[in-house]
Design a protein around this motif. Structure first.
Motif, PDB file in Angstrom:
ATOM      1  N   ASP A 172       0.962  -1.174   0.082  1.00 31.37           N
ATOM      2  CA  ASP A 172       0.040   0.009   0.079  1.00 31.37           C
ATOM      3  C   ASP A 172       0.994   1.115   0.148  1.00 31.37           C
ATOM      4  OD1 ASP A 172      -2.962  -1.098   0.210  1.00 31.37           O
ATOM      5  OD2 ASP A 172      -1.796  -2.043   1.882  1.00 31.37           O
ATOM      6  N   ILE A 173       1.942   1.230   0.644  1.00 31.69           N
ATOM      7  CA  ILE A 173       2.760   2.267   0.744  1.00 31.69           C
ATOM      8  C   ILE A 173       3.505   2.712  -0.465  1.00 31.69           C
ATOM      9  CG2 ILE A 173       5.149   3.159   1.681  1.00 31.69           C
ATOM     10  CD1 ILE A 173       4.437   1.803   4.158  1.00 31.69           C
ATOM     11  N   THR A 174       3.980   1.629  -1.256  1.00 34.81           N
ATOM     12  CA  THR A 174       4.452   1.844  -2.567  1.00 34.81           C
ATOM     13  C   THR A 174       3.397   2.352  -3.599  1.00 34.81           C
ATOM     14  OG1 THR A 174       5.976  -0.071  -2.277  1.00 34.81           O
ATOM     15  CG2 THR A 174       5.474   0.676  -4.768  1.00 34.81           C
ATOM     16  N   GLY A 175       2.052   1.937  -3.357  1.00 37.44           N
ATOM     17  CA  GLY A 175       0.817   2.379  -3.982  1.00 37.44           C
ATOM     18  C   GLY A 175       0.502   3.693  -3.779  1.00 37.44           C
ATOM     19  N   MET A 176       0.725   4.128  -2.555  1.00 36.28           N
ATOM     20  CA  MET A 176       0.303   5.606  -2.245  1.00 36.28           C
ATOM     21  C   MET A 176       1.450   6.740  -2.722  1.00 36.28           C
ATOM     22  SD  MET A 176      -0.134   4.695   2.091  1.00 36.28           S
ATOM     23  CE  MET A 176      -0.423   6.410   2.740  1.00 36.28           C
ATOM     24  N   VAL A 177       2.823   6.229  -2.756  1.00 39.69           N
ATOM     25  CA  VAL A 177       3.614   6.937  -3.272  1.00 39.69           C
ATOM     26  C   VAL A 177       3.442   7.021  -4.838  1.00 39.69           C
ATOM     27  CG1 VAL A 177       6.078   7.386  -3.619  1.00 39.69           C
ATOM     28  CG2 VAL A 177       5.294   6.428  -1.459  1.00 39.69           C
ATOM     29  N   ALA A 178       3.206   5.976  -5.436  1.00 43.06           N
ATOM     30  CA  ALA A 178       2.781   6.186  -6.791  1.00 43.06           C
ATOM     31  C   ALA A 178       1.779   6.875  -7.343  1.00 43.06           C
ATOM     32  CB  ALA A 178       2.442   4.477  -7.368  1.00 43.06           C
ATOM     33  N   SER A 179       0.758   6.866  -6.448  1.00 41.15           N
ATOM     34  CA  SER A 179      -0.475   7.534  -6.742  1.00 41.15           C
ATOM     35  C   SER A 179      -0.368   9.149  -6.474  1.00 41.15           C
ATOM     36  CB  SER A 179      -1.702   7.245  -5.597  1.00 41.15           C
ATOM     37  OG  SER A 179      -2.844   7.950  -5.716  1.00 41.15           O
ATOM     38  N   GLY A 180       0.613   9.360  -5.518  1.00 44.18           N
ATOM     39  CA  GLY A 180       0.663  10.720  -5.285  1.00 44.18           C
ATOM     40  C   GLY A 180       1.563  11.430  -6.234  1.00 44.18           C
ATOM     41  N   LEU A 181       2.625  10.502  -6.854  1.00 40.49           N
ATOM     42  CA  LEU A 181       3.632  10.587  -8.137  1.00 40.49           C
ATOM     43  C   LEU A 181       2.521  11.016  -9.358  1.00 40.49           C
ATOM     44  CD1 LEU A 181       6.342  11.549  -9.469  1.00 40.49           C
ATOM     45  CD2 LEU A 181       6.483   9.088  -9.391  1.00 40.49           C
ATOM     46  N   ALA A 182       1.745   9.942  -9.503  1.00 40.33           N
ATOM     47  CA  ALA A 182       0.996  10.140 -10.666  1.00 40.33           C
ATOM     48  C   ALA A 182       0.085  11.213 -10.821  1.00 40.33           C
ATOM     49  CB  ALA A 182      -0.038   8.609 -10.899  1.00 40.33           C
ATOM     50  N   GLU A 183      -0.597  11.540  -9.789  1.00 42.25           N
ATOM     51  CA  GLU A 183      -1.199  12.881  -9.540  1.00 42.25           C
ATOM     52  C   GLU A 183      -0.511  14.153 -10.057  1.00 42.25           C
ATOM     53  OE1 GLU A 183      -2.423  14.016  -5.704  1.00 42.25           O
ATOM     54  OE2 GLU A 183      -4.440  14.898  -6.294  1.00 42.25           O
ATOM     55  N   VAL A 184       0.775  14.147  -9.761  1.00 40.01           N
ATOM     56  CA  VAL A 184       1.527  15.474 -10.006  1.00 40.01           C
ATOM     57  C   VAL A 184       1.761  15.335 -11.720  1.00 40.01           C
ATOM     58  CG1 VAL A 184       3.755  16.463  -9.950  1.00 40.01           C
ATOM     59  CG2 VAL A 184       2.749  15.393  -7.909  1.00 40.01           C
ATOM     60  N   LEU A 185       1.906  14.104 -12.054  1.00 37.88           N
ATOM     61  CA  LEU A 185       2.124  13.821 -13.528  1.00 37.88           C
ATOM     62  C   LEU A 185       0.977  13.971 -14.438  1.00 37.88           C
ATOM     63  CD1 LEU A 185       4.898  11.086 -13.129  1.00 37.88           C
ATOM     64  CD2 LEU A 185       5.424  13.455 -13.851  1.00 37.88           C
ATOM     65  N   GLU A 186      -0.190  14.260 -13.673  1.00 35.14           N
ATOM     66  CA  GLU A 186      -1.614  14.024 -14.261  1.00 35.14           C
ATOM     67  C   GLU A 186      -2.117  12.949 -15.065  1.00 35.14           C
ATOM     68  OE1 GLU A 186      -1.523  17.595 -17.041  1.00 35.14           O
ATOM     69  OE2 GLU A 186      -1.707  18.939 -15.109  1.00 35.14           O
ATOM     70  N   VAL A 187      -1.410  11.755 -14.208  1.00 31.45           N
ATOM     71  CA  VAL A 187      -1.813  10.241 -14.746  1.00 31.45           C
ATOM     72  C   VAL A 187      -2.567   9.584 -13.614  1.00 31.45           C
ATOM     73  CG1 VAL A 187      -0.583   9.918 -16.850  1.00 31.45           C
ATOM     74  CG2 VAL A 187       0.604   9.526 -14.585  1.00 31.45           C
ATOM     75  N   GLY A 188      -3.159  10.372 -12.570  1.00 31.39           N
ATOM     76  CA  GLY A 188      -3.666   9.662 -11.376  1.00 31.39           C
ATOM     77  C   GLY A 188      -4.595   8.629 -11.472  1.00 31.39           C
ATOM     78  N   VAL A 189      -5.172   7.814 -10.473  1.00 37.00           N
ATOM     79  CA  VAL A 189      -6.170   7.068 -10.439  1.00 37.00           C
ATOM     80  C   VAL A 189      -7.465   7.601 -11.238  1.00 37.00           C
ATOM     81  CG1 VAL A 189      -7.809   5.504  -9.094  1.00 37.00           C
ATOM     82  CG2 VAL A 189      -5.358   5.999  -8.319  1.00 37.00           C
ATOM     83  N   PRO A 190      -7.801   6.998 -12.448  1.00 37.12           N
ATOM     84  CA  PRO A 190      -8.829   7.407 -13.136  1.00 37.12           C
ATOM     85  C   PRO A 190      -9.958   6.969 -12.524  1.00 37.12           C
ATOM     86  CG  PRO A 190      -7.690   5.530 -14.323  1.00 37.12           C
ATOM     87  CD  PRO A 190      -7.220   5.585 -13.028  1.00 37.12           C
ATOM     88  N   ALA A 191     -11.060   8.155 -13.076  1.00 36.70           N
ATOM     89  CA  ALA A 191     -12.639   7.811 -12.752  1.00 36.70           C
ATOM     90  C   ALA A 191     -13.321   6.501 -12.971  1.00 36.70           C
ATOM     91  CB  ALA A 191     -13.426   9.070 -12.970  1.00 36.70           C
ATOM     92  N   SER A 192     -12.638   5.891 -13.878  1.00 35.64           N
ATOM     93  CA  SER A 192     -12.996   4.616 -14.396  1.00 35.64           C
ATOM     94  C   SER A 192     -12.752   3.537 -13.536  1.00 35.64           C
ATOM     95  CB  SER A 192     -12.660   4.296 -15.849  1.00 35.64           C
ATOM     96  OG  SER A 192     -11.235   4.295 -15.779  1.00 35.64           O
ATOM     97  N   CYS A 193     -12.078   3.785 -12.268  1.00 31.86           N
ATOM     98  CA  CYS A 193     -11.665   2.839 -11.509  1.00 31.86           C
ATOM     99  C   CYS A 193     -12.119   3.130 -10.026  1.00 31.86           C
ATOM    100  CB  CYS A 193     -10.198   2.678 -11.360  1.00 31.86           C
ATOM    101  SG  CYS A 193      -9.145   2.442 -12.839  1.00 31.86           S
ATOM    102  N   PRO A 194     -13.645   2.645  -9.916  1.00 26.51           N
ATOM    103  CA  PRO A 194     -14.064   2.875  -8.653  1.00 26.51           C
ATOM    104  C   PRO A 194     -13.717   2.090  -7.304  1.00 26.51           C
ATOM    105  CG  PRO A 194     -15.563   1.531  -9.967  1.00 26.51           C
ATOM    106  CD  PRO A 194     -14.222   2.205 -10.693  1.00 26.51           C
ATOM    107  N   ASN A 195     -13.321   0.992  -7.478  1.00 20.31           N
ATOM    108  CA  ASN A 195     -12.453   0.383  -6.278  1.00 20.31           C
ATOM    109  C   ASN A 195     -11.259   0.753  -6.135  1.00 20.31           C
ATOM    110  OD1 ASN A 195     -14.346  -2.162  -5.592  1.00 20.31           O
ATOM    111  ND2 ASN A 195     -14.250  -2.300  -7.852  1.00 20.31           N
ATOM    112  N   LEU A 196     -10.529   1.304  -7.161  1.00 22.75           N
ATOM    113  CA  LEU A 196      -9.184   1.789  -6.666  1.00 22.75           C
ATOM    114  C   LEU A 196      -9.373   3.286  -6.156  1.00 22.75           C
ATOM    115  CD1 LEU A 196      -6.512   0.834  -6.945  1.00 22.75           C
ATOM    116  CD2 LEU A 196      -6.343   1.474  -9.794  1.00 22.75           C
ATOM    117  N   ARG A 197     -10.246   4.049  -6.706  1.00 17.94           N
ATOM    118  CA  ARG A 197     -10.501   5.220  -6.179  1.00 17.94           C
ATOM    119  C   ARG A 197     -10.793   5.234  -4.554  1.00 17.94           C
ATOM    120  NH1 ARG A 197     -10.663   9.487 -10.309  1.00 17.94           N
ATOM    121  NH2 ARG A 197     -12.257  10.580  -9.104  1.00 17.94           N
ATOM    122  N   LYS A 198     -11.791   4.265  -4.426  1.00 14.09           N
ATOM    123  CA  LYS A 198     -12.182   4.238  -2.721  1.00 14.09           C
ATOM    124  C   LYS A 198     -10.910   3.892  -2.157  1.00 14.09           C
ATOM    125  CE  LYS A 198     -16.653   2.644  -3.709  1.00 14.09           C
ATOM    126  NZ  LYS A 198     -17.301   1.104  -3.985  1.00 14.09           N
TER     127      LYS A 198
END
Lengths: 202, 202
Positions: A163-189
Motif C-alpha cells: 500500500d505504501i508503494t501504491g500511495m507514493v505511486a498515486s501521489g506521483l501519478a497525480e503530479v504527472l496528471e496520470v492519477g487513479v482514473p474515474a473509471s476505477c471505482p474500487n481503486l478510487r475508494k
C-alpha cells in the motif's frame, strides 16, 4: 542509526513506513536540488548518489528504500508491514513488486525522462516518457480488475508496504496528471482510504 | 506446490535459486513463444501473463520471481540466500535491488523494446533501447568500482540472491552483446566464478 532522506518519492516510502510504525529516526535532510546527494561525502556513502540512505551506528550503510524498510521492519516489529506469516510475506512481496514495477516505475520513468532535474543523471528519451504516459492508465485499469473483489488493501485484508508503494505511486501519478482514473471505482475508494491515513502527510 | 516456469531470464532466477538450495519442485513448462502464458487458464492465475508462477496446494498463487524465491527461502532454509541476520538481510536486499535496477532492468529494457516477441506486449521505443544499450557498460563500470575491494560475492563474503540476479543479468547482457567488459577485472573474476557454479546451467 541515522537516516539521510530527501523530498522525493523513494524517500517518502521510508517516511510513510516509519509513520505507520509510529517510529522516528534521527534524520539529515539532503537537498537534492542543491546537489547535496552528489557531494564527495555523500557519494562515499552511496556511490549511486541516491536517497534514502540509512547509516548504522557501526558505520554500515544500507541504501534502497525497500532494503531500509526491511531493516526497520526487524527493529520496529509492530505492526508487521512485510506480512505476518510465510504466505502473507510472499504475497506482500509479490504485491509490493507489482505496485513498483507496473505502476510506480512507469510514473518514475515519465519524470526521469522529462524533468530538467534528471537531465544530467539519465540518458533522457522523451518518446519513452510519452509511451509510459499512455501505459500508466492501462496499469491502473489492470489494478482495478484485481481490486474488484472489494478487498481493503492491495495485498489483502491488512495494510502493508505494498500500500505504501501504491500511495507514493498515486501521489506521483497525480503530479504527472496520470492519477487513479474515474473509471476505477474500487481503486478510487482505496486511494481515498490511503489519503485519509495520517501517514499520507509524512 | 507446483511451479509454472519458462525459458526466460526471470524464470531462470527461480531455477538457479532452487539449484543453489539443492531443491526441486513439480514444474510445468510454459511455452512463451506458443502463447501459453496468455491463455485464459494462465491469465486466471496471473492476470499479467508473466512467468514464473508458484501455485500452493491450497490454490494460493504467488507471482514475481523474487516473491517466489522469498517463499522458497522459508521452505528450504539452507543455505540462506536472502541473508543470515538483520544487517545481512538488509544488505542482500539492497544489493539484489541494485543488481536488478541498475543492471538487469536496463538489459531487459533493451530486449523488451527491440525483440519481436514483445511487440504486442510493450509499447516499444527503439530509441530507449538504444539509450539503455549505452547505459549498461557504464553500470558494469560502476559495479567494478564497488567490487574493487576484492570481495568474492556481490553482497559480501557469502553467495546470495543478489549474485543470482547478477548471473541472470550477465547471461542476458552477453546475448545482447553488452556483457561484462574487459575493463572490469574484478567483475570478470566474479563472472567466471559464477559461471563455474553448477547452478549456472539451471
Amino acid at each position: 542509526m541515522k537516516l539521510f532522506n530527501a523530498t522525493a518519492p523513494n524517500p517518502r516510502r521510508v517516511r510513510i513506513f516509519l509513520a505507520e510504525k509510529g517510529a522516528t529516526l534521527p534524520t539529515t535532510d539532503v537537498n537534492l536540488t542543491e546537489g547535496e546527494s552528489r557531494t564527495p561525502d555523500f557519494l562515499a556513502m552511496n556511490s549511486l548518489g541516491h536517497t534514502p540512505v540509512l547509516k548504522l551506528d557501526d558505520g554500515t550503510v544500507i541504501t534502497e528504500s525497500v532494503a531500509i524498510c526491511r531493516f526497520l521492519e526487524e527493529t520496529f516489529a509492530d505492526p508487521p508491514l512485510f506480512g505476518a506469516d510465510q504466505v502473507d510475506r510472499a504475497r506482500v512481496e509479490m504485491w509490493n513488486r507489482r505496485m513498483e514495477i507496473e505502476i510506480f516505475n512507469p510514473c518514475g520513468n515519465i519524470a526521469q525522462h522529462t524533468f530538467e532535474f534528471f537531465a544530467d543523471k539519465v540518458r533522457q528519451v522523451p518518446e519513452f516518457a510519452a509511451a509510459q504516459r499512455k501505459t500508466v492508465p492501462e496499469k491502473w485499469q489492470w489494478l482495478e480488475g484485481e481490486m474488484s473483489d472489494g478487498r481493503e488493501f492491495i495485498s489483502g485484508d491488512r495494510f502493508s508496504v505494498a500500500d505504501i508503494t501504491g500511495m507514493v505511486a498515486s501521489g506521483l501519478a497525480e503530479v504527472l496528471e496520470v492519477g487513479v482514473p474515474a473509471s476505477c471505482p474500487n481503486l478510487r475508494k482505496w486511494d481515498q482510504r490511503m489519503r485519509a491515513r495520517p501517514s499520507w502527510d509524512a
